[in-house]
Design a protein around this motif. Sequence first.
Motif, PDB file in Angstrom:
ATOM      1  N   ALA A 199     -12.958   3.776 -20.570  1.00 16.05           N
ATOM      2  CA  ALA A 199     -12.840   4.504 -19.307  1.00 16.05           C
ATOM      3  C   ALA A 199     -11.806   3.841 -18.400  1.00 16.05           C
ATOM      4  O   ALA A 199     -11.729   2.613 -18.309  1.00 16.05           O
ATOM      5  CB  ALA A 199     -14.192   4.559 -18.611  1.00 16.05           C
ATOM      6  N   GLU A 200     -10.995   4.667 -17.750  1.00 19.32           N
ATOM      7  CA  GLU A 200      -9.982   4.161 -16.824  1.00 19.32           C
ATOM      8  C   GLU A 200     -10.655   3.683 -15.539  1.00 19.32           C
ATOM      9  O   GLU A 200     -11.713   4.163 -15.157  1.00 19.32           O
ATOM     10  CB  GLU A 200      -8.996   5.285 -16.500  1.00 19.32           C
ATOM     11  N   GLY A 201     -10.031   2.710 -14.896  1.00 18.19           N
ATOM     12  CA  GLY A 201     -10.533   2.243 -13.610  1.00 18.19           C
ATOM     13  C   GLY A 201     -11.324   0.958 -13.665  1.00 18.19           C
ATOM     14  O   GLY A 201     -11.792   0.485 -12.623  1.00 18.19           O
ATOM     15  N   ARG A 202     -11.467   0.358 -14.852  1.00 13.77           N
ATOM     16  CA  ARG A 202     -12.250  -0.876 -14.933  1.00 13.77           C
ATOM     17  C   ARG A 202     -11.537  -2.035 -14.235  1.00 13.77           C
ATOM     18  O   ARG A 202     -12.185  -2.873 -13.608  1.00 13.77           O
ATOM     19  CB  ARG A 202     -12.524  -1.226 -16.393  1.00 13.77           C
ATOM     20  N   VAL A 203     -10.223  -2.084 -14.365  1.00 13.34           N
ATOM     21  CA  VAL A 203      -9.470  -3.144 -13.687  1.00 13.34           C
ATOM     22  C   VAL A 203      -9.598  -2.996 -12.174  1.00 13.34           C
ATOM     23  O   VAL A 203      -9.769  -3.980 -11.444  1.00 13.34           O
ATOM     24  CB  VAL A 203      -7.992  -3.108 -14.117  1.00 13.34           C
ATOM     25  N   LEU A 204      -9.529  -1.768 -11.704  1.00 12.30           N
ATOM     26  CA  LEU A 204      -9.684  -1.514 -10.273  1.00 12.30           C
ATOM     27  C   LEU A 204     -11.062  -1.942  -9.786  1.00 12.30           C
ATOM     28  O   LEU A 204     -11.194  -2.588  -8.732  1.00 12.30           O
ATOM     29  CB  LEU A 204      -9.454  -0.032  -9.993  1.00 12.30           C
ATOM     30  N   LEU A 205     -12.092  -1.607 -10.542  1.00 13.44           N
ATOM     31  CA  LEU A 205     -13.453  -1.988 -10.163  1.00 13.44           C
ATOM     32  C   LEU A 205     -13.615  -3.506 -10.140  1.00 13.44           C
ATOM     33  O   LEU A 205     -14.213  -4.067  -9.206  1.00 13.44           O
ATOM     34  CB  LEU A 205     -14.451  -1.361 -11.133  1.00 13.44           C
ATOM     35  N   ALA A 206     -13.081  -4.180 -11.165  1.00 11.36           N
ATOM     36  CA  ALA A 206     -13.171  -5.640 -11.203  1.00 11.36           C
ATOM     37  C   ALA A 206     -12.435  -6.265 -10.021  1.00 11.36           C
ATOM     38  O   ALA A 206     -12.906  -7.244  -9.425  1.00 11.36           O
ATOM     39  CB  ALA A 206     -12.601  -6.161 -12.521  1.00 11.36           C
ATOM     40  N   THR A 207     -11.288  -5.693  -9.663  1.00 10.20           N
ATOM     41  CA  THR A 207     -10.535  -6.214  -8.523  1.00 10.20           C
ATOM     42  C   THR A 207     -11.318  -6.053  -7.228  1.00 10.20           C
ATOM     43  O   THR A 207     -11.344  -6.962  -6.383  1.00 10.20           O
ATOM     44  CB  THR A 207      -9.183  -5.494  -8.411  1.00 10.20           C
ATOM     45  N   LEU A 208     -11.969  -4.918  -7.051  1.00 11.40           N
ATOM     46  CA  LEU A 208     -12.770  -4.699  -5.848  1.00 11.40           C
ATOM     47  C   LEU A 208     -13.917  -5.703  -5.756  1.00 11.40           C
ATOM     48  O   LEU A 208     -14.225  -6.211  -4.666  1.00 11.40           O
ATOM     49  CB  LEU A 208     -13.315  -3.272  -5.845  1.00 11.40           C
TER      50      LEU A 208
ATOM     51  N   TRP B 190      -2.438  10.102 -10.718  1.00  9.89           N
ATOM     52  CA  TRP B 190      -2.359  10.071  -9.258  1.00  9.89           C
ATOM     53  C   TRP B 190      -3.637   9.541  -8.597  1.00  9.89           C
ATOM     54  O   TRP B 190      -3.548   8.767  -7.636  1.00  9.89           O
ATOM     55  CB  TRP B 190      -2.022  11.460  -8.736  1.00  9.89           C
ATOM     56  N   PRO B 191      -4.854   9.902  -9.048  1.00 12.26           N
ATOM     57  CA  PRO B 191      -6.046   9.326  -8.406  1.00 12.26           C
ATOM     58  C   PRO B 191      -6.085   7.803  -8.480  1.00 12.26           C
ATOM     59  O   PRO B 191      -6.516   7.141  -7.527  1.00 12.26           O
ATOM     60  CB  PRO B 191      -7.208   9.961  -9.185  1.00 12.26           C
ATOM     61  N   LEU B 192      -5.633   7.236  -9.602  1.00  7.74           N
ATOM     62  CA  LEU B 192      -5.615   5.780  -9.737  1.00  7.74           C
ATOM     63  C   LEU B 192      -4.588   5.165  -8.793  1.00  7.74           C
ATOM     64  O   LEU B 192      -4.840   4.121  -8.175  1.00  7.74           O
ATOM     65  CB  LEU B 192      -5.302   5.400 -11.186  1.00  7.74           C
ATOM     66  N   ILE B 193      -3.443   5.804  -8.659  1.00  3.22           N
ATOM     67  CA  ILE B 193      -2.416   5.311  -7.733  1.00  3.22           C
ATOM     68  C   ILE B 193      -2.936   5.339  -6.298  1.00  3.22           C
ATOM     69  O   ILE B 193      -2.766   4.378  -5.532  1.00  3.22           O
ATOM     70  CB  ILE B 193      -1.136   6.157  -7.870  1.00  3.22           C
ATOM     71  N   ALA B 194      -3.586   6.442  -5.929  1.00  2.00           N
ATOM     72  CA  ALA B 194      -4.134   6.557  -4.575  1.00  2.00           C
ATOM     73  C   ALA B 194      -5.218   5.511  -4.329  1.00  2.00           C
ATOM     74  O   ALA B 194      -5.321   4.952  -3.225  1.00  2.00           O
ATOM     75  CB  ALA B 194      -4.692   7.963  -4.363  1.00  2.00           C
TER      76      ALA B 194
ATOM     77  N   ALA C 171       0.825  -1.213   0.000  1.00  2.00           N
ATOM     78  CA  ALA C 171       0.000   0.000   0.000  1.00  2.00           C
ATOM     79  C   ALA C 171       0.857   1.261   0.000  1.00  2.00           C
ATOM     80  O   ALA C 171       0.529   2.250  -0.667  1.00  2.00           O
ATOM     81  CB  ALA C 171      -0.930  -0.010   1.213  1.00  2.00           C
ATOM     82  N   LEU C 172       1.964   1.224   0.723  1.00  2.00           N
ATOM     83  CA  LEU C 172       2.845   2.393   0.776  1.00  2.00           C
ATOM     84  C   LEU C 172       3.717   2.498  -0.475  1.00  2.00           C
ATOM     85  O   LEU C 172       3.894   3.585  -1.034  1.00  2.00           O
ATOM     86  CB  LEU C 172       3.722   2.320   2.028  1.00  2.00           C
ATOM     87  N   SER C 173       4.259   1.365  -0.913  1.00  2.00           N
ATOM     88  CA  SER C 173       5.169   1.404  -2.058  1.00  2.00           C
ATOM     89  C   SER C 173       4.451   1.689  -3.369  1.00  2.00           C
ATOM     90  O   SER C 173       5.055   2.216  -4.310  1.00  2.00           O
ATOM     91  CB  SER C 173       5.941   0.081  -2.156  1.00  2.00           C
ATOM     92  N   VAL C 174       3.162   1.351  -3.446  1.00  2.00           N
ATOM     93  CA  VAL C 174       2.401   1.641  -4.662  1.00  2.00           C
ATOM     94  C   VAL C 174       2.332   3.150  -4.917  1.00  2.00           C
ATOM     95  O   VAL C 174       2.251   3.596  -6.069  1.00  2.00           O
ATOM     96  CB  VAL C 174       0.987   1.023  -4.550  1.00  2.00           C
ATOM     97  N   LEU C 175       2.380   3.932  -3.860  1.00  2.00           N
ATOM     98  CA  LEU C 175       2.339   5.385  -4.019  1.00  2.00           C
ATOM     99  C   LEU C 175       3.521   5.912  -4.820  1.00  2.00           C
ATOM    100  O   LEU C 175       3.469   7.032  -5.344  1.00  2.00           O
ATOM    101  CB  LEU C 175       2.307   6.058  -2.644  1.00  2.00           C
ATOM    102  N   LEU C 176       4.582   5.118  -4.919  1.00  2.00           N
ATOM    103  CA  LEU C 176       5.761   5.529  -5.681  1.00  2.00           C
ATOM    104  C   LEU C 176       5.745   5.016  -7.114  1.00  2.00           C
ATOM    105  O   LEU C 176       6.652   5.320  -7.889  1.00  2.00           O
ATOM    106  CB  LEU C 176       7.032   5.016  -4.982  1.00  2.00           C
ATOM    107  N   LEU C 177       4.727   4.234  -7.466  1.00  2.00           N
ATOM    108  CA  LEU C 177       4.660   3.637  -8.806  1.00  2.00           C
ATOM    109  C   LEU C 177       3.900   4.563  -9.753  1.00  2.00           C
ATOM    110  O   LEU C 177       2.706   4.381 -10.002  1.00  2.00           O
ATOM    111  CB  LEU C 177       3.985   2.268  -8.741  1.00  2.00           C
ATOM    112  N   ARG C 178       4.587   5.528 -10.282  1.00  2.00           N
ATOM    113  CA  ARG C 178       3.938   6.441 -11.227  1.00  2.00           C
ATOM    114  C   ARG C 178       3.599   5.742 -12.538  1.00  2.00           C
ATOM    115  O   ARG C 178       2.826   6.268 -13.344  1.00  2.00           O
ATOM    116  CB  ARG C 178       4.846   7.631 -11.501  1.00  2.00           C
TER     117      ARG C 178
END
Length: 217
Positions: A178-187, A57-61, A45-52
């Motif tokens: 649209a961005e964020g579909r992978v994030l939504l599927a993961t959730l 940035w909203p997707l990283i957060a 969770a912390l190291s992902v913040l460094l993965l540009r």
Amino acid sequence: MHFLDSWTELSPLDLGRLLLPAACVALCILLPGRRVARIAAAGVALSVLLLREIGAWPLIAAWSAVWALVAWRAGAATSRTGPASTTRVGGVESGAVGLMLGVALLALLVAAVARQNLSPEDGRRASWGLLVMGLGLLHLMLRRHALRALVAFAALGLGLQMLNGVARSAQVPGTLPAEGRVLLATLIVLALVGRVAWARQCAAGSASVSDAHDLHD
């Protein structure tokens, strides 16, 4: 050679920044226990913040928040009401087979990426995504714990997010979904896995998959 050069040309700081999340996931594979899972997931969770390389940035957060949630749930204590499990030869054998299959699959996928005519940046991102996904698969095959599987599925989603970014960079900007579909599927997957772990805890007294051998009709 271009594939290897894309990694060797990195500074030690950038190399550590990219490999730290993968190292945290690998820690969950090598060491069992809920405390290890919680510490490792918090490290991601912390190291992902460094993965540009992930994206904006909203997707990283958002991914950092997902891993913080995984750290909270995967590190939760699970009670046992059923009989204690004993070490089984079958579990050791399946773990060894899973390890060999996972490593072989990861090697084949990375070799396939190395043969592609990708830019150094895209080659690094693609191989990083495959590495994290391979670690997620290894975790599923070796740890066999329904609640700790949250770490594995989150790793699969994070690796897929990086691969999705590589694919999006090769598309025409006007045709991008649209961005964020992978994030939504993961959730969604994490919610289902958490539900399965809760149901297993209620039915068997343990979220460990190996305890299925202790159930009788």
